[in-house]
Design a protein around this motif. Structure first.
Motif, mmCIF file in Angstrom:
data_model
loop_
_atom_site.group_PDB
_atom_site.id
_atom_site.type_symbol
_atom_site.label_atom_id
_atom_site.label_comp_id
_atom_site.label_asym_id
_atom_site.label_seq_id
_atom_site.Cartn_x
_atom_site.Cartn_y
_atom_site.Cartn_z
ATOM 1 N N ARG A 138 -14.178 15.671 38.664
ATOM 2 C CA ARG A 138 -13.907 14.679 37.619
ATOM 3 C C ARG A 138 -13.027 13.558 38.169
ATOM 4 N N TYR A 139 -12.085 13.916 39.020
ATOM 5 C CA TYR A 139 -11.200 12.932 39.641
ATOM 6 C C TYR A 139 -12.009 11.971 40.516
ATOM 7 N N MET A 140 -12.886 12.508 41.353
ATOM 8 C CA MET A 140 -13.729 11.650 42.184
ATOM 9 C C MET A 140 -14.572 10.717 41.329
ATOM 10 N N ASP A 141 -15.147 11.247 40.265
ATOM 11 C CA ASP A 141 -16.023 10.434 39.432
ATOM 12 C C ASP A 141 -15.246 9.319 38.733
ATOM 13 N N ARG A 142 -14.042 9.629 38.268
ATOM 14 C CA ARG A 142 -13.239 8.593 37.612
ATOM 15 C C ARG A 142 -12.910 7.470 38.591
ATOM 16 N N LEU A 143 -12.532 7.830 39.800
ATOM 17 C CA LEU A 143 -12.225 6.818 40.806
ATOM 18 C C LEU A 143 -13.477 6.024 41.184
ATOM 19 N N ALA A 144 -14.600 6.713 41.280
ATOM 20 C CA ALA A 144 -15.845 6.043 41.658
ATOM 21 C C ALA A 144 -16.283 5.038 40.601
ATOM 22 N N VAL A 145 -16.136 5.399 39.323
ATOM 23 C CA VAL A 145 -16.541 4.503 38.237
ATOM 24 C C VAL A 145 -15.750 3.203 38.279
#
Length: 361
Positions: A138-145
């Protein structure tokens, strides 16, 4: 500057709060429970997702209200055009449905990412390296978005297809192979884009971190460990080949829903989870600052820092403030007292928060 004229209406303990005259660095000072973090949470809702607390919509509405709330802000688009008004909230008559508007027109939550990049660091994230792999995904996805807004759509499409495939696998009757082919095709397309987005994020963060000194913040080495092939055709083949095993387990055992973010402290070559609490915090700050710098390239960017300065020594606080000023992002920082922020007090906008009210200092 990115955001200004931020308003909160019946949001948490804020009945009607407005913050005008924002600058690049903004301080929210007040006692614990005054409503400082509530302001950060409200700002975080101007990005795709559930905000920095991942709370239910019903929990965000003021208990003294009718069940709805509203958050809005003016966004400086950096191109000399008129500011864009972003808004989100919940109508009292539809408490479970989030409403999003851009310049008064209805929009989607995912589309907010196309206007503004938002990142944050909160005390709840201090256990990220010791938390579950799901938390790090979830952390990676938030940063990626925040860097690639389309990443949110890939994640949503993949999760929907994954749920459908798992439902078919758990049925008592054997699923129709043709229907599985269709679902797996969707999973392969969205999953490949999702995993590749995470890989690009980690690569970009690693390049940014490489330019930073190892002190005063520990420098982490990041690795994206995929849970399946990141190539669409190969991932589709994996899903088809794994059907018997997945059917026995009644769930999908390969794919980006099993990705991992591996973090190692450079210099010690020690996994982040085995480092001291202080070292973990230092690495998390380093990643946050690197991400803020990446997010600010080409569009407005906001960084929300909740109680971060109180746990840093003077050297690290000075380094944090210096990097924030050079990052190109707008920062919103909370604290219980003004003393830790003496170095930036002259150039920061300061509000005193008390019982859900904000007063400019």
């Amino acid at each position: 500057m990115a955001l200004d004229r931020i308003t909160l209406s019946t949001f948490r303990n804020h009945a009607e709060t407005r913050l005008d005259g924002a600058r690049q660095v903004n301080l929210l000072l007040g006692e614990n429970g005054a409503g400082k973090t509530n302001v950060l949470e409200a700002i975080s809702l101007l990005a795709p997702g559930r905000g920095l607390r991942r709370a239910a919509l019903a929990d965000m509405a003021s208990q003294s209200g009718r069940g709805g709330f509203a958050v809005s802000a003016l966004l400086d688009t950096l191109d000399g055009a008129e500011p864009v008004k972003l808004g989100t909230g919940v109508l009292a008559e539809r408490p479970g449905r989030r409403v999003v508007q851009v310049n008064g027109a209805d929009a989607t939550a995912i589309s907010l990412g196309e206007w503004l990049a938002i990142g944050w660091l909160t005390p709840a994230m201090d256990r990220l390296f010791m938390d579950s792999a799901g938390a790090r995904r979830r952390y990676m996805d938030r940063l990626a978005v925040a860097i690639e807004p389309s990443h949110a759509r890939h994640a949503s499409r993949y999760e929907n297809a994954l749920r459908e495939r798992n439902r078919l696998l758990s049925d008592e009757q054997a699923p129709d192979p043709t229907w599985l082919d269709s679902i797996e095709s969707q999973m392969a397309e969205a999953g490949s884009s999702l995993a590749q987005g995470r890989a690009r994020l980690v690569e970009a963060l690693s390049a940014e971190l490489a330019a930073y000194p190892t002190e005063p913040f520990a420098r982490p080495a990041l690795t994206h460990v995929p849970g399946g092939s990141i190539k669409e055709v190969e991932f589709a083949d994996q899903l088809a080949a794994n059907r018997p095993r997945d059917r026995a387990a009644q769930r999908t055992l390969v794919g980006p829903h099993r990705d991992e973010l591996k973090v190692v402290m450079e210099g010690k070559a020690m996994p982040a989870a085995e480092c001291s609490t202080g070292e973990q915090k230092a690495m998390l700050i380093a990643i946050t600052l690197a991400h803020a710098a990446l997010s600010a390239k080409g569009r407005p960017s906001v960084l929300l820092l909740d109680e971060v300065a109180a746990h840093l020594d003077p050297v690290r606080r000075a380094a944090l403030f210096e990097r924030l000023k050079d990052s190109g992002t707008q920062a919103w920082i909370t604290g219980t007292e003004a003393a830790p922020f003496d170095e930036i007090a002259g150039e920061a906008k300061v509000w005193q928060i008390d019982s859900g009210c904000a007063v400019a200092v």
